[in-house]
Design a protein around this motif. Sequence first.
Motif, PDB file in Angstrom:
ATOM      1  N   LEU A  98      57.361  -2.895   3.249  1.00 17.81           N
ATOM      2  CA  LEU A  98      56.082  -2.327   3.147  1.00 17.81           C
ATOM      3  C   LEU A  98      55.557  -2.411   1.467  1.00 17.81           C
ATOM      4  N   TYR A  99      56.310  -3.057   0.951  1.00 21.32           N
ATOM      5  CA  TYR A  99      55.925  -3.290  -0.933  1.00 21.32           C
ATOM      6  C   TYR A  99      54.608  -4.062  -0.766  1.00 21.32           C
ATOM      7  N   GLY A 100      53.602  -3.471  -1.385  1.00 20.34           N
ATOM      8  CA  GLY A 100      52.547  -4.259  -1.498  1.00 20.34           C
ATOM      9  C   GLY A 100      51.774  -4.376  -0.266  1.00 20.34           C
ATOM     10  N   VAL A 101      51.850  -3.441   0.894  1.00 23.67           N
ATOM     11  CA  VAL A 101      51.505  -3.539   2.018  1.00 23.67           C
ATOM     12  C   VAL A 101      49.784  -3.305   2.072  1.00 23.67           C
ATOM     13  N   VAL A 102      49.416  -2.257   0.994  1.00 26.57           N
ATOM     14  CA  VAL A 102      47.882  -2.220   1.163  1.00 26.57           C
ATOM     15  C   VAL A 102      47.255  -3.283   0.323  1.00 26.57           C
ATOM     16  N   GLY A 103      46.353  -4.123   1.116  1.00 29.09           N
ATOM     17  CA  GLY A 103      45.751  -5.287   0.660  1.00 29.09           C
ATOM     18  C   GLY A 103      46.279  -6.645   1.244  1.00 29.09           C
ATOM     19  N   ARG A 104      47.631  -6.447   1.501  1.00 36.21           N
ATOM     20  CA  ARG A 104      48.338  -7.595   1.908  1.00 36.21           C
ATOM     21  C   ARG A 104      47.782  -8.064   3.422  1.00 36.21           C
ATOM     22  N   ASP A 105      47.830  -9.375   3.733  1.00 40.34           N
ATOM     23  CA  ASP A 105      47.353  -9.919   5.146  1.00 40.34           C
ATOM     24  C   ASP A 105      48.494  -9.322   6.177  1.00 40.34           C
ATOM     25  N   LYS A 106      47.974  -9.116   7.222  1.00 43.09           N
ATOM     26  CA  LYS A 106      48.923  -8.706   8.300  1.00 43.09           C
ATOM     27  C   LYS A 106      49.628  -9.944   8.592  1.00 43.09           C
ATOM     28  N   GLU A 122      43.243 -10.546   9.517  1.00 43.31           N
ATOM     29  CA  GLU A 122      42.666  -9.580   8.714  1.00 43.31           C
ATOM     30  C   GLU A 122      43.912  -9.004   7.416  1.00 43.31           C
ATOM     31  N   ALA A 123      43.247  -8.303   6.611  1.00 40.86           N
ATOM     32  CA  ALA A 123      44.387  -7.697   5.826  1.00 40.86           C
ATOM     33  C   ALA A 123      44.547  -5.987   6.103  1.00 40.86           C
ATOM     34  N   TRP A 124      45.528  -5.549   5.611  1.00 45.92           N
ATOM     35  CA  TRP A 124      46.008  -4.094   5.560  1.00 45.92           C
ATOM     36  C   TRP A 124      44.984  -3.526   4.693  1.00 45.92           C
ATOM     37  N   THR A 125      43.888  -3.279   5.130  1.00 47.50           N
ATOM     38  CA  THR A 125      42.867  -2.460   4.202  1.00 47.50           C
ATOM     39  C   THR A 125      43.210  -0.829   4.569  1.00 47.50           C
ATOM     40  N   PRO A 126      43.066  -0.067   3.451  1.00 42.68           N
ATOM     41  CA  PRO A 126      43.239   1.472   3.831  1.00 42.68           C
ATOM     42  C   PRO A 126      42.555   1.812   5.263  1.00 42.68           C
ATOM     43  N   GLU A 127      41.745   1.415   5.409  1.00 47.20           N
ATOM     44  CA  GLU A 127      40.889   1.745   6.775  1.00 47.20           C
ATOM     45  C   GLU A 127      41.725   1.249   7.878  1.00 47.20           C
ATOM     46  N   ASN A 128      42.122  -0.223   7.915  1.00 44.32           N
ATOM     47  CA  ASN A 128      43.181  -0.647   8.911  1.00 44.32           C
ATOM     48  C   ASN A 128      44.382   0.188   8.984  1.00 44.32           C
ATOM     49  N   LEU A 129      45.041   0.431   7.970  1.00 42.78           N
ATOM     50  CA  LEU A 129      46.082   1.373   7.744  1.00 42.78           C
ATOM     51  C   LEU A 129      46.074   2.821   8.565  1.00 42.78           C
ATOM     52  N   PHE A 130      45.042   3.169   8.037  1.00 40.04           N
ATOM     53  CA  PHE A 130      44.713   4.635   8.665  1.00 40.04           C
ATOM     54  C   PHE A 130      44.377   4.544  10.017  1.00 40.04           C
ATOM     55  N   ALA A 131      43.849   3.683  10.577  1.00 41.16           N
ATOM     56  CA  ALA A 131      43.954   3.549  12.240  1.00 41.16           C
ATOM     57  C   ALA A 131      44.977   3.215  12.781  1.00 41.16           C
ATOM     58  N   LEU A 159      50.131   9.218   2.899  1.00 42.29           N
ATOM     59  CA  LEU A 159      51.380   7.899   3.068  1.00 42.29           C
ATOM     60  C   LEU A 159      50.755   6.641   2.767  1.00 42.29           C
ATOM     61  N   ILE A 160      49.369   6.684   3.006  1.00 47.04           N
ATOM     62  CA  ILE A 160      48.649   5.164   2.357  1.00 47.04           C
ATOM     63  C   ILE A 160      48.583   5.239   0.844  1.00 47.04           C
ATOM     64  N   ALA A 161      48.347   6.378   0.413  1.00 45.08           N
ATOM     65  CA  ALA A 161      48.195   6.549  -1.079  1.00 45.08           C
ATOM     66  C   ALA A 161      49.795   6.157  -1.823  1.00 45.08           C
ATOM     67  N   TYR A 162      50.753   6.596  -0.993  1.00 44.38           N
ATOM     68  CA  TYR A 162      52.212   6.713  -1.420  1.00 44.38           C
ATOM     69  C   TYR A 162      52.526   4.943  -1.489  1.00 44.38           C
ATOM     70  N   LEU A 163      52.102   4.502  -0.290  1.00 50.90           N
ATOM     71  CA  LEU A 163      52.476   3.022  -0.114  1.00 50.90           C
ATOM     72  C   LEU A 163      51.749   2.264  -1.039  1.00 50.90           C
ATOM     73  N   ASP A 164      50.602   2.514  -1.545  1.00 47.62           N
ATOM     74  CA  ASP A 164      49.710   1.845  -2.481  1.00 47.62           C
ATOM     75  C   ASP A 164      50.341   1.993  -3.996  1.00 47.62           C
ATOM     76  N   SER A 165      51.126   3.194  -3.990  1.00 49.43           N
ATOM     77  CA  SER A 165      51.716   3.460  -5.550  1.00 49.43           C
ATOM     78  C   SER A 165      52.740   2.675  -5.578  1.00 49.43           C
ATOM     79  N   VAL A 166      53.527   2.353  -4.604  1.00 51.11           N
ATOM     80  CA  VAL A 166      55.122   1.809  -4.916  1.00 51.11           C
ATOM     81  C   VAL A 166      55.010   0.315  -5.390  1.00 51.11           C
ATOM     82  N   ASP A 167      53.896  -0.310  -5.497  1.00 48.27           N
ATOM     83  CA  ASP A 167      53.908  -1.648  -6.090  1.00 48.27           C
ATOM     84  C   ASP A 167      53.125  -1.801  -7.285  1.00 48.27           C
ATOM     85  N   ASN A 168      52.769  -0.452  -7.818  1.00 52.64           N
ATOM     86  CA  ASN A 168      51.791  -0.298  -8.745  1.00 52.64           C
ATOM     87  C   ASN A 168      50.641  -1.257  -9.045  1.00 52.64           C
TER      88      ASN A 168
END
Length: 168
Positions: A98-106, A122-131, A159-168
């Motif tokens: 899940l490194y860089g999952v926010v914004g990455r293509d599915k 599609e990409a893993w946008t925060p909205e897609n991850l939220f759903a 959780l989404i904020a944490y995953l977005d933070s791990v890849d800086n």
Amino acid sequence: MLDTMTFTKTLGAFCGALLIFLLAKWGAEELYHMGGHGDVQQAYVIDTGAEEEVEVAEEVSLDELLASADLGRGARQFNKCAACHKVEDGANGTGPHLYGVVGRDKASVDGFGYSGALDAAEAWTPENLFAFLENPRGYAPGTSMAFAGLRDAQDRADLIAYLDSVDN
């Protein structure tokens, strides 16, 4: 000493007590269910003076939830995911990293065999991850992911904020 006669009397007493309990249970059920199942009406209705009101939960936008997200709580929420997923780049587990999952293509992690339930366009946008995090099997029917989901919206945002933070 325990001879045959003593053993027989003890067993008979045990069976007799069991029979009495079963008969008492049957009698209590008959008394309780008198009148049948479908034709019973409530004898007395208590008027509380208030109409039944359905409390509608206040809908908070995802942007507000993400703005108030707590990375520490998100890291604790990730512990539920850590059995199958890793946050190190390229370290696949049972699930993809899940490194860089926010914004990455599915379905785009190299070397991982996806179940084919995700729309790779599609990409893993925060909205897609939220759903997805609310109900993975409802979001992607046929997925092999066995996670039940996170019901609390703030937990998902953390959780989404944490995953977005791990890849800086």
